[in-house]
Design a protein around this motif. Structure first.
Motif, PDB file in Angstrom:
ATOM      1  N   LEU A 171       0.803  -1.213   0.000  1.00 26.55           N
ATOM      2  CA  LEU A 171       0.000   0.000   0.000  1.00 26.55           C
ATOM      3  C   LEU A 171       0.842   1.272   0.000  1.00 26.55           C
ATOM      4  CD1 LEU A 171      -2.747  -1.118   2.536  1.00 26.55           C
ATOM      5  CD2 LEU A 171      -2.998  -0.872   0.056  1.00 26.55           C
ATOM      6  N   ARG A 172       2.149   1.124  -0.076  1.00 27.06           N
ATOM      7  CA  ARG A 172       3.001   2.305  -0.044  1.00 27.06           C
ATOM      8  C   ARG A 172       2.884   3.107  -1.341  1.00 27.06           C
ATOM      9  NH1 ARG A 172       8.602  -0.529   1.387  1.00 27.06           N
ATOM     10  NH2 ARG A 172       7.618  -2.066  -0.005  1.00 27.06           N
ATOM     11  N   ILE A 173       2.918   4.415  -1.183  1.00 26.05           N
ATOM     12  CA  ILE A 173       2.957   5.293  -2.358  1.00 26.05           C
ATOM     13  C   ILE A 173       4.282   5.071  -3.078  1.00 26.05           C
ATOM     14  CG2 ILE A 173       3.028   7.703  -3.133  1.00 26.05           C
ATOM     15  CD1 ILE A 173       0.286   6.931  -2.140  1.00 26.05           C
ATOM     16  N   ARG A 174       4.201   4.802  -4.362  1.00 21.53           N
ATOM     17  CA  ARG A 174       5.416   4.556  -5.144  1.00 21.53           C
ATOM     18  C   ARG A 174       5.666   5.637  -6.188  1.00 21.53           C
ATOM     19  NH1 ARG A 174       8.808   1.441  -2.431  1.00 21.53           N
ATOM     20  NH2 ARG A 174       8.001  -0.650  -1.991  1.00 21.53           N
ATOM     21  N   ASP A 175       4.592   6.211  -6.713  1.00 25.32           N
ATOM     22  CA  ASP A 175       4.747   7.192  -7.792  1.00 25.32           C
ATOM     23  C   ASP A 175       4.022   8.484  -7.431  1.00 25.32           C
ATOM     24  OD1 ASP A 175       6.160   5.916 -10.205  1.00 25.32           O
ATOM     25  OD2 ASP A 175       4.709   4.373  -9.584  1.00 25.32           O
ATOM     26  N   ILE A 176       4.802   9.572  -7.337  1.00 24.79           N
ATOM     27  CA  ILE A 176       4.255  10.905  -7.092  1.00 24.79           C
ATOM     28  C   ILE A 176       4.391  11.707  -8.381  1.00 24.79           C
ATOM     29  CG2 ILE A 176       4.471  13.044  -5.772  1.00 24.79           C
ATOM     30  CD1 ILE A 176       5.642  11.436  -3.486  1.00 24.79           C
ATOM     31  N   VAL A 177       3.302  12.327  -8.805  1.00 27.46           N
ATOM     32  CA  VAL A 177       3.311  13.148 -10.003  1.00 27.46           C
ATOM     33  C   VAL A 177       2.977  14.583  -9.596  1.00 27.46           C
ATOM     34  CG1 VAL A 177       2.304  13.557 -12.274  1.00 27.46           C
ATOM     35  CG2 VAL A 177       2.599  11.203 -11.436  1.00 27.46           C
ATOM     36  N   ILE A 178       3.879  15.491  -9.910  1.00 21.53           N
ATOM     37  CA  ILE A 178       3.680  16.915  -9.626  1.00 21.53           C
ATOM     38  C   ILE A 178       3.288  17.593 -10.929  1.00 21.53           C
ATOM     39  CG2 ILE A 178       4.766  19.049  -8.817  1.00 21.53           C
ATOM     40  CD1 ILE A 178       6.751  17.251  -7.248  1.00 21.53           C
ATOM     41  N   VAL A 179       2.119  18.192 -10.941  1.00 25.94           N
ATOM     42  CA  VAL A 179       1.603  18.841 -12.147  1.00 25.94           C
ATOM     43  C   VAL A 179       1.856  20.337 -12.045  1.00 25.94           C
ATOM     44  CG1 VAL A 179      -0.468  19.360 -13.483  1.00 25.94           C
ATOM     45  CG2 VAL A 179      -0.121  17.058 -12.545  1.00 25.94           C
ATOM     46  N   GLY A 180       2.803  20.827 -12.832  1.00 29.45           N
ATOM     47  CA  GLY A 180       3.164  22.240 -12.819  1.00 29.45           C
ATOM     48  C   GLY A 180       4.519  22.449 -12.188  1.00 29.45           C
ATOM     49  N   GLY A 181       5.266  23.393 -12.758  1.00 30.81           N
ATOM     50  CA  GLY A 181       6.594  23.711 -12.229  1.00 30.81           C
ATOM     51  C   GLY A 181       6.530  24.991 -11.433  1.00 30.81           C
ATOM     52  N   GLY A 182       7.303  25.991 -11.836  1.00 30.77           N
ATOM     53  CA  GLY A 182       7.318  27.246 -11.104  1.00 30.77           C
ATOM     54  C   GLY A 182       7.814  27.063  -9.681  1.00 30.77           C
ATOM     55  N   THR A 183       7.569  28.056  -8.855  1.00 29.35           N
ATOM     56  CA  THR A 183       8.055  28.009  -7.486  1.00 29.35           C
ATOM     57  C   THR A 183       7.418  26.862  -6.715  1.00 29.35           C
ATOM     58  OG1 THR A 183       8.302  30.416  -7.548  1.00 29.35           O
ATOM     59  CG2 THR A 183       8.372  29.375  -5.393  1.00 29.35           C
ATOM     60  N   ALA A 184       6.089  26.713  -6.800  1.00 31.87           N
ATOM     61  CA  ALA A 184       5.394  25.686  -6.031  1.00 31.87           C
ATOM     62  C   ALA A 184       5.839  24.287  -6.444  1.00 31.87           C
ATOM     63  CB  ALA A 184       3.886  25.842  -6.193  1.00 31.87           C
ATOM     64  N   GLY A 185       5.876  24.036  -7.746  1.00 30.06           N
ATOM     65  CA  GLY A 185       6.221  22.701  -8.215  1.00 30.06           C
ATOM     66  C   GLY A 185       7.622  22.281  -7.833  1.00 30.06           C
ATOM     67  N   TRP A 186       8.577  23.174  -8.030  1.00 31.91           N
ATOM     68  CA  TRP A 186       9.955  22.802  -7.748  1.00 31.91           C
ATOM     69  C   TRP A 186      10.266  22.831  -6.250  1.00 31.91           C
ATOM     70  CZ3 TRP A 186      12.170  19.766 -10.841  1.00 31.91           C
ATOM     71  CH2 TRP A 186      11.918  19.837 -12.205  1.00 31.91           C
ATOM     72  N   MET A 187       9.543  23.638  -5.473  1.00 33.09           N
ATOM     73  CA  MET A 187       9.676  23.530  -4.023  1.00 33.09           C
ATOM     74  C   MET A 187       9.205  22.152  -3.558  1.00 33.09           C
ATOM     75  SD  MET A 187       8.520  27.249  -2.456  1.00 33.09           S
ATOM     76  CE  MET A 187       8.713  26.724  -0.724  1.00 33.09           C
ATOM     77  N   ALA A 188       8.068  21.714  -4.072  1.00 30.65           N
ATOM     78  CA  ALA A 188       7.556  20.395  -3.702  1.00 30.65           C
ATOM     79  C   ALA A 188       8.507  19.288  -4.136  1.00 30.65           C
ATOM     80  CB  ALA A 188       6.172  20.189  -4.312  1.00 30.65           C
ATOM     81  N   ALA A 189       8.999  19.382  -5.368  1.00 21.61           N
ATOM     82  CA  ALA A 189       9.906  18.352  -5.878  1.00 21.61           C
ATOM     83  C   ALA A 189      11.182  18.281  -5.054  1.00 21.61           C
ATOM     84  CB  ALA A 189      10.233  18.629  -7.349  1.00 21.61           C
ATOM     85  N   ALA A 190      11.762  19.426  -4.744  1.00 23.16           N
ATOM     86  CA  ALA A 190      13.006  19.449  -3.975  1.00 23.16           C
ATOM     87  C   ALA A 190      12.795  18.915  -2.572  1.00 23.16           C
ATOM     88  CB  ALA A 190      13.555  20.876  -3.925  1.00 23.16           C
ATOM     89  N   ALA A 191      11.703  19.308  -1.923  1.00 26.32           N
ATOM     90  CA  ALA A 191      11.460  18.882  -0.541  1.00 26.32           C
ATOM     91  C   ALA A 191      11.133  17.395  -0.467  1.00 26.32           C
ATOM     92  CB  ALA A 191      10.327  19.702   0.068  1.00 26.32           C
ATOM     93  N   LEU A 192      10.273  16.916  -1.348  1.00 26.33           N
ATOM     94  CA  LEU A 192       9.882  15.508  -1.301  1.00 26.33           C
ATOM     95  C   LEU A 192      11.053  14.599  -1.660  1.00 26.33           C
ATOM     96  CD1 LEU A 192       6.341  15.718  -2.944  1.00 26.33           C
ATOM     97  CD2 LEU A 192       6.870  15.408  -0.524  1.00 26.33           C
ATOM     98  N   SER A 193      11.847  14.985  -2.653  1.00 31.97           N
ATOM     99  CA  SER A 193      12.992  14.146  -3.029  1.00 31.97           C
ATOM    100  C   SER A 193      14.044  14.133  -1.934  1.00 31.97           C
ATOM    101  CB  SER A 193      13.600  14.629  -4.345  1.00 31.97           C
ATOM    102  OG  SER A 193      14.080  15.963  -4.236  1.00 31.97           O
ATOM    103  N   ARG A 194      14.156  15.225  -1.190  1.00 35.80           N
ATOM    104  CA  ARG A 194      15.134  15.293  -0.095  1.00 35.80           C
ATOM    105  C   ARG A 194      14.673  14.482   1.113  1.00 35.80           C
ATOM    106  NH1 ARG A 194      20.384  17.454   1.371  1.00 35.80           N
ATOM    107  NH2 ARG A 194      20.293  17.949   3.598  1.00 35.80           N
ATOM    108  N   THR A 195      13.418  14.620   1.507  1.00 31.83           N
ATOM    109  CA  THR A 195      12.946  13.994   2.747  1.00 31.83           C
ATOM    110  C   THR A 195      12.552  12.533   2.555  1.00 31.83           C
ATOM    111  OG1 THR A 195      10.722  14.847   2.316  1.00 31.83           O
ATOM    112  CG2 THR A 195      12.151  16.162   3.722  1.00 31.83           C
ATOM    113  N   LEU A 196      12.165  12.152   1.343  1.00 26.16           N
ATOM    114  CA  LEU A 196      11.714  10.783   1.110  1.00 26.16           C
ATOM    115  C   LEU A 196      12.744   9.954   0.364  1.00 26.16           C
ATOM    116  CD1 LEU A 196       8.025  11.596   0.079  1.00 26.16           C
ATOM    117  CD2 LEU A 196       8.891  10.974   2.335  1.00 26.16           C
ATOM    118  N   ALA A 197      13.971  10.442   0.306  1.00 24.51           N
ATOM    119  CA  ALA A 197      15.041   9.717  -0.390  1.00 24.51           C
ATOM    120  C   ALA A 197      15.233   8.340   0.235  1.00 24.51           C
ATOM    121  CB  ALA A 197      16.340  10.513  -0.322  1.00 24.51           C
ATOM    122  N   GLY A 198      15.458   7.362  -0.608  1.00 22.26           N
ATOM    123  CA  GLY A 198      15.728   6.013  -0.112  1.00 22.26           C
ATOM    124  C   GLY A 198      14.492   5.182   0.134  1.00 22.26           C
ATOM    125  N   GLY A 199      13.318   5.762  -0.087  1.00 20.36           N
ATOM    126  CA  GLY A 199      12.082   5.022   0.168  1.00 20.36           C
ATOM    127  C   GLY A 199      11.530   4.312  -1.049  1.00 20.36           C
TER     128      GLY A 199
END
Length: 504
Positions: free
Chosen positions: A4-32
């Motif tokens: 049941l673990r989330i395996r695929d996250i899709v971020i729709v849209g870039g800009g400040t919000a999109g890349w903030m989300a991408a950077a934070a999620l990839s940093r905090t959820l690394a290795g999962g």
């Protein structure tokens, strides 16, 4: 047993919000074992209304492990000690909403009660003299805090940044892609949903590519491609309290050393921002289209630019308000997709940041527990409401009667939550910070006092000191602030020494 673990996250849209989300999620959820993909189209522009921030962004940058000097260089940033408001209470008046505090607490209560006691007796100095942030901003000075200077105002300096939002997004994109985030270029032409759950199952790009995901982050801006376009989560309109519905932005050439604060100048049907960067000056006019036309708005903006324009005017349309559900099924909205509160107090990037933090705290599995979702939505709405009330205060607390717009703002009904807060302050200067809300007692005091709402009395405990002791304590505090500012370097000197940008 099903995974049941989330395996695929899709971020729709870039800009400040999109890349903030991408950077934070990839940093905090690394290795999962997570895969993160961001979809954006070069053909769709980003908004980038606000280039100014509040001090909480430091926590986000530290979460990402960013070196502050590198961050400032890469984003052509300057430092920010507060926001100057011009012509809001009355034409000809100005005040600074500072980061940090006024004076220091005494006898267990806030400093301003002692200041009001002295001021109401006709003694003492202006309130600004007790704020290091205000004094340094007015002097054009800046430095980082020096924690080893115990007991000195220099030990605890609160600051934020003014930066180029496009460069910040580009910088975060580098960090995110280095951490494994994959970017897909293209315009989304179809959103597919699961027939049983109603969840979004995939998005289809204009080249026919289908991208499936377990969790979707909607950073598609005002249109809310997933949260509204597909799920129709609803939007609550707050324009009856925040009537500005348009903005026009235009950068100009830098003509002087940048000041360490943002400026918001009230105009006849809205307000104009001025944000000094290392590379240029950001300008914009936020206005209400019921009272002036787009052509008038541009003319007012251009007439008040302090340097040569560097680009044509960029128009934006918006409705102040909040998404009724920022998280719906397997879609979480961030940034403008979640709601819009005008950039008067530089909260746009902060609301993205707290949305990411709230998602991480309530990170789901594929069951998408409705109790977690409901909690996320309640907390999101509360945060937006608290920021909303603080913004409304700026418009309501005016004595201006020189235009239909200001007549409306001065006389409009306001939320009961704000009415109560103003009434309590008018009676005895008490200020409360509810539920760890964003804006502190210092912030509320700055606007209430700066726009001429004065209390009848002060806290009773402030009356227990003798006049001589009160005067001596306040004189020492003011003296410490003055001495601290005198030894601080100029803002431009600090930048040149530590983090000068090469961005043209």
């Amino acid at each position: 047993m099903d995974d049941l673990r989330i395996r695929d996250i899709v971020i729709v849209g870039g800009g400040t919000a999109g890349w903030m989300a991408a950077a934070a999620l990839s940093r905090t959820l690394a290795g999962g074992g997570l895969r993160i993909r961001l979809i954006e189209s070069e053909a769709i522009g980003t908004v980038g209304v606000g280039e100014a921030t509040i001090p909480h962004i430091q926590y986000f940058n530290r979460l990402l492990g960013l070196d502050e000097d590198e961050f400032v260089r890469r984003t052509a940033a300057t430092f920010k000690l507060g926001i100057e408001f011009v012509d809001w209470g009355r034409i000809g008046e100005r005040y600074i909403h500072p980061f940090g505090s006024y004076g220091q607490e005494m006898e267990g209560i806030h400093f301003h009660h002692f200041w009001y006691r002295q001021a109401q007796a006709g003694r003492g100095l202006p309130l600004d003299r007790y704020s290091l942030a205000v004094a340094a901003a007015q002097a054009g000075k800046f430095q980082r805090p020096e924690p080893n200077r115990r007991g000195s105002p220099l030990a605890d300096i609160s600051y934020a940044f003014q930066f180029d939002a496009a460069l910040y997004a580009r910088y975060l994109r580098e960090k995110a892609e280095a951490a494994g985030v994959r970017r897909s270029e293209g315009r989304i032409v179809e959103v597919q949903r699961d027939g049983a759950s109603g969840n979004v199952s995939a998005v289809v790009l204009d080249d026919g590519t289908s991208i499936a995901g377990d969790l979707f982050i909607d950073c598609s801006g005002f249109r809310g491609l997933l949260i509204e376009g597909a799920l129709q989560s609803g939007y609550e309109d707050w324009s009856h309290w925040l009537p500005c519905d348009r903005a026009v932005a235009r950068p100009s050439r830098r003509i002087e050393d940048p000041l360490p604060y943002t400026r918001a100048t009230a105009r006849k049907a809205g307000w104009q921002w001025r944000i000094p960067l290392q590379s240029r000056t950001g300008n914009g006019h936020v206005y209400c289209s019921r009272y002036i036309s787009d052509d008038e708005a541009v003319a007012i903006l251009d007439a008040n630019l302090e340097g040569e324009p560097l680009a044509g005017p960029n128009f934006l349309r918006f409705t102040a308000g909040v998404r009724r559900k920022a998280w719906d099924r397997n879609v979480v909205a961030l940034g403008l997709a979640a709601g819009f509160l005008e950039p008067l107090e530089s909260t746009s990037i902060h609301l993205i940041q707290t949305g990411i933090a709230r998602l991480l705290t309530n990170f789901p599995d594929k069951r998408f527990n409705q109790h977690d979702i409901d909690y996320f939505n309640r907390r999101t709405r509360l945060e937006y409401e608290q920021v909303r009330d603080f913004l409304i205060l700026h418009y309501k607390a005016t004595e201006r009667d020189d235009s239909g717009f200001w007549d409306h703002c001065r006389t409009m009904a306001i939320p009961s939550s704000l009415e109560e807060r103003i009434a309590i302050f008018r009676e005895n200067a008490r200020l409360f910070r509810h539920d760890n809300e964003l804006f502190s007692e210092t912030s509320w005091l700055a606007v209430l006092h700066g726009q001429n709402i004065e209390p009848a009395r002060h806290h009773p405990i402030a009356g227990y000191l003798t006049d001589a002791e009160l005067d001596a304590r306040l004189a020492r505090i003011a003296g410490a602030m003055k001495a601290s500012v005198e030894i601080m370097p100029r803002h431009q000197q600090f930048i040149d020494r530590h983090c000068r940008s090469e961005t043209p």
